[in-house]
Design a protein around this motif. Structure first.
Motif, PDB file in Angstrom:
ATOM      1  N   HIS A  21      -6.645  -5.715  -1.655  1.00  0.00           N
ATOM      2  CA  HIS A  21      -5.582  -6.681  -1.379  1.00  0.00           C
ATOM      3  C   HIS A  21      -5.832  -7.472  -0.085  1.00  0.00           C
ATOM      4  O   HIS A  21      -5.411  -8.621   0.041  1.00  0.00           O
ATOM      5  N   PHE A  22      -6.548  -6.880   0.863  1.00  0.00           N
ATOM      6  CA  PHE A  22      -6.758  -7.505   2.165  1.00  0.00           C
ATOM      7  C   PHE A  22      -8.161  -8.084   2.360  1.00  0.00           C
ATOM      8  O   PHE A  22      -8.476  -8.580   3.444  1.00  0.00           O
ATOM      9  N   THR A  23      -9.002  -8.052   1.343  1.00  0.00           N
ATOM     10  CA  THR A  23     -10.395  -8.482   1.520  1.00  0.00           C
ATOM     11  C   THR A  23     -10.560  -9.981   1.726  1.00  0.00           C
ATOM     12  O   THR A  23     -11.628 -10.420   2.137  1.00  0.00           O
ATOM     13  N   ASP A  24      -9.544 -10.757   1.482  1.00  0.00           N
ATOM     14  CA  ASP A  24      -9.673 -12.194   1.729  1.00  0.00           C
ATOM     15  C   ASP A  24      -9.684 -12.513   3.229  1.00  0.00           C
ATOM     16  O   ASP A  24     -10.330 -13.464   3.655  1.00  0.00           O
ATOM     17  N   GLN A  25      -9.026 -11.700   4.041  1.00  0.00           N
ATOM     18  CA  GLN A  25      -8.928 -11.971   5.475  1.00  0.00           C
ATOM     19  C   GLN A  25      -9.642 -10.939   6.354  1.00  0.00           C
ATOM     20  O   GLN A  25      -9.843 -11.185   7.540  1.00  0.00           O
ATOM     21  N   TYR A  26      -9.995  -9.793   5.770  1.00  0.00           N
ATOM     22  CA  TYR A  26     -10.557  -8.712   6.578  1.00  0.00           C
ATOM     23  C   TYR A  26     -11.786  -8.109   5.909  1.00  0.00           C
ATOM     24  O   TYR A  26     -11.899  -8.088   4.686  1.00  0.00           O
ATOM     25  N   TYR A  27     -12.681  -7.591   6.744  1.00  0.00           N
ATOM     26  CA  TYR A  27     -13.778  -6.758   6.262  1.00  0.00           C
ATOM     27  C   TYR A  27     -13.255  -5.327   6.283  1.00  0.00           C
ATOM     28  O   TYR A  27     -12.760  -4.854   7.311  1.00  0.00           O
ATOM     29  N   ILE A  28     -13.331  -4.663   5.158  1.00  0.00           N
ATOM     30  CA  ILE A  28     -12.777  -3.320   5.038  1.00  0.00           C
ATOM     31  C   ILE A  28     -13.912  -2.355   4.686  1.00  0.00           C
ATOM     32  O   ILE A  28     -14.663  -2.598   3.739  1.00  0.00           O
ATOM     33  N   PHE A  56      -0.719  -2.506   5.728  1.00  0.00           N
ATOM     34  CA  PHE A  56      -1.580  -1.672   4.885  1.00  0.00           C
ATOM     35  C   PHE A  56      -0.797  -0.454   4.374  1.00  0.00           C
ATOM     36  O   PHE A  56      -0.928  -0.079   3.200  1.00  0.00           O
ATOM     37  N   ASN A  57       0.037   0.129   5.221  1.00  0.00           N
ATOM     38  CA  ASN A  57       0.877   1.247   4.774  1.00  0.00           C
ATOM     39  C   ASN A  57       1.786   0.832   3.620  1.00  0.00           C
ATOM     40  O   ASN A  57       1.940   1.571   2.650  1.00  0.00           O
ATOM     41  N   ASN A  58       2.394  -0.335   3.748  1.00  0.00           N
ATOM     42  CA  ASN A  58       3.259  -0.831   2.673  1.00  0.00           C
ATOM     43  C   ASN A  58       2.481  -1.071   1.386  1.00  0.00           C
ATOM     44  O   ASN A  58       2.974  -0.789   0.289  1.00  0.00           O
ATOM     45  N   GLU A  59       1.266  -1.592   1.509  1.00  0.00           N
ATOM     46  CA  GLU A  59       0.451  -1.823   0.313  1.00  0.00           C
ATOM     47  C   GLU A  59       0.048  -0.501  -0.329  1.00  0.00           C
ATOM     48  O   GLU A  59       0.012  -0.385  -1.557  1.00  0.00           O
ATOM     49  N   MET A  60      -0.253   0.508   0.476  1.00  0.00           N
ATOM     50  CA  MET A  60      -0.560   1.842  -0.072  1.00  0.00           C
ATOM     51  C   MET A  60       0.640   2.379  -0.846  1.00  0.00           C
ATOM     52  O   MET A  60       0.493   2.904  -1.957  1.00  0.00           O
ATOM     53  N   LEU A  61       1.819   2.227  -0.296  1.00  0.00           N
ATOM     54  CA  LEU A  61       3.037   2.685  -0.963  1.00  0.00           C
ATOM     55  C   LEU A  61       3.268   1.912  -2.267  1.00  0.00           C
ATOM     56  O   LEU A  61       3.593   2.493  -3.300  1.00  0.00           O
TER      57      LEU A  61
END
Length: 120
Positions: A21-28, A56-61
């Motif tokens: 979900h966050f790979t557009d703005q971050y390197y994970i 990220f916590n909210n996305e995990m949930l």
């Protein structure tokens, strides 16, 4: 930034979907040890948001909840999909008993090219 998540609480699928979900703005970068999934994050441009950990916590949930709902509704979705496709089955006997005859060329014409549809 480094975040860790207890493996007993989250599945690997939840972690992967959340990270994606966050790979557009971050390197994970994902890793794990015996008890935890480890998430290392670097911003592609600029700095990491101050509340990234919360996001990220909210996305995990959210992903964990989707996984639960997916498991709970699997059977009903499978039945509904089967029912939807069952109404599209053409029985061989109904084709053979049909009085209609088709020319090969008529099968390859676009629906909009049909003279009856042009007048409607």
């Amino acid at each position: 930034m480094r975040i860790s998540y207890n493996k007993k609480l989250y599945s690997k699928a939840v972690l992967l979907k959340s990270a994606y979900h966050f790979t557009d703005q971050y390197y994970i970068h994902l890793d794990e040890d015996e008890k935890y999934y480890i998430v290392d994050v670097r911003a592609k441009v600029g700095n990491i948001l101050e509340n990234f950990n919360d996001l990220f916590n909210n996305e995990m949930l959210a992903q964990a909840t989707r996984e639960i709902v997916n498991k709970e509704t699997y059977e009903i979705r499978r039945l509904m999909l089967g029912r939807a496709f069952s109404s599209t089955i053409i029985e061989e006997n109904s084709i053979n008993e049909s009085n209609e005859s088709f020319e090969d060329d008529s099968l390859f014409k676009a629906w909009s090219d049909n003279e009856e549809n042009k007048t409607k």
